[in-house]
Design a protein around this motif. Structure first.
Motif: not given
Length: 222
Positions: A2-3, A6-7
């Motif tokens: 998920e990170q 988002e990045q």
């Protein structure tokens, strides 16, 4: 995971923001003369577009017309750069399905001439283009047949294909100015579901049977 997503999303947003900032900066640096030149170029482009549209209309674009003989078709190729020609026979029911869609597309795509020609009145060109199955749609560009749509195989292989699917196929052939995605046809799944809910199953064309009005008409069976 998920990170990482988002990045990447933030990076994409930043790239778009930088492009917008660069365009705003460019516009701020424009002088009054630059702006006036842009207006003049835009006005000239609009005039040329209007002139082209009038030429199209004068040559019968915007309507789906019957071509009486082969000679008239040859005359049309001298006036129109892009032509969609439907080779048909009155006794072939699927030709009437094509008529319905081409009437709509002729009004939408003024840049292309849409016509129909009865194969019984055009034996020379029918033989020359090796037209064996009806309906056949020939796509002509600069007086050359660039592509042919034979039967409904390229249109989903059933009678209930949409006008949008035929439009996409014409766009693939380069004979119209298509604004959508050419890599894949428009999604017809929703339409098929609706038809099934009404209790009507899309009629799939049987391979290897070209006789009669219920299937593609083989032009040699006369």
């Amino acid at each position: 995971m998920e990170q990482v997503f988002e990045q990447k999303l933030m990076q994409a947003a930043q790239a778009v923001e930088e492009q917008v900032d660069a365009e705003l900066h460019r516009l701020e640096k424009l002088s009054e003369n630059d702006i006036e030149k842009m207006r003049a170029q835009r006005l000239e482009a609009m005039k040329q577009d209007h002139k082209k549209r009038q030429e199209y209309i004068a040559n019968g674009h915007g309507e789906y017309e019957e071509v009486p003989t082969e000679k008239e078709l040859f005359d049309i190729t001298k006036k129109s750069e892009r032509i969609v020609c439907h080779f048909y026979r009155d006794s072939t029911m699927r030709c009437k399905i094509v008529d319905k869609h081409l009437e709509t597309l002729a009004r939408k795509h003024l840049e292309t001439k849409f016509v129909k020609l009865n194969v019984d009145r055009a034996p020379f060109i029918t033989e020359r283009l090796h037209i064996k199955v009806l309906p056949t749609i020939a796509l002509l560009i600069d007086n050359i047949v660039k592509d042919k749509i034979i039967g409904f195989t390229d249109l989903g292989n059933h009678d209930e294909f949409s006008t949008e699917v035929l439009e996409w196929r014409l766009g693939k052939g380069g004979v119209i100015e298509y604004k959508g995605d050419l890599t894949s046809p428009p999604d017809e799944n929703q339409k098929k579901k609706t038809i099934n809910l009404l209790g009507k199953k899309p009629k799939t064309i049987r391979n290897g049977n070209n006789n009669g009005d219920d299937d593609d008409d083989d032009d040699d069976d006369n």
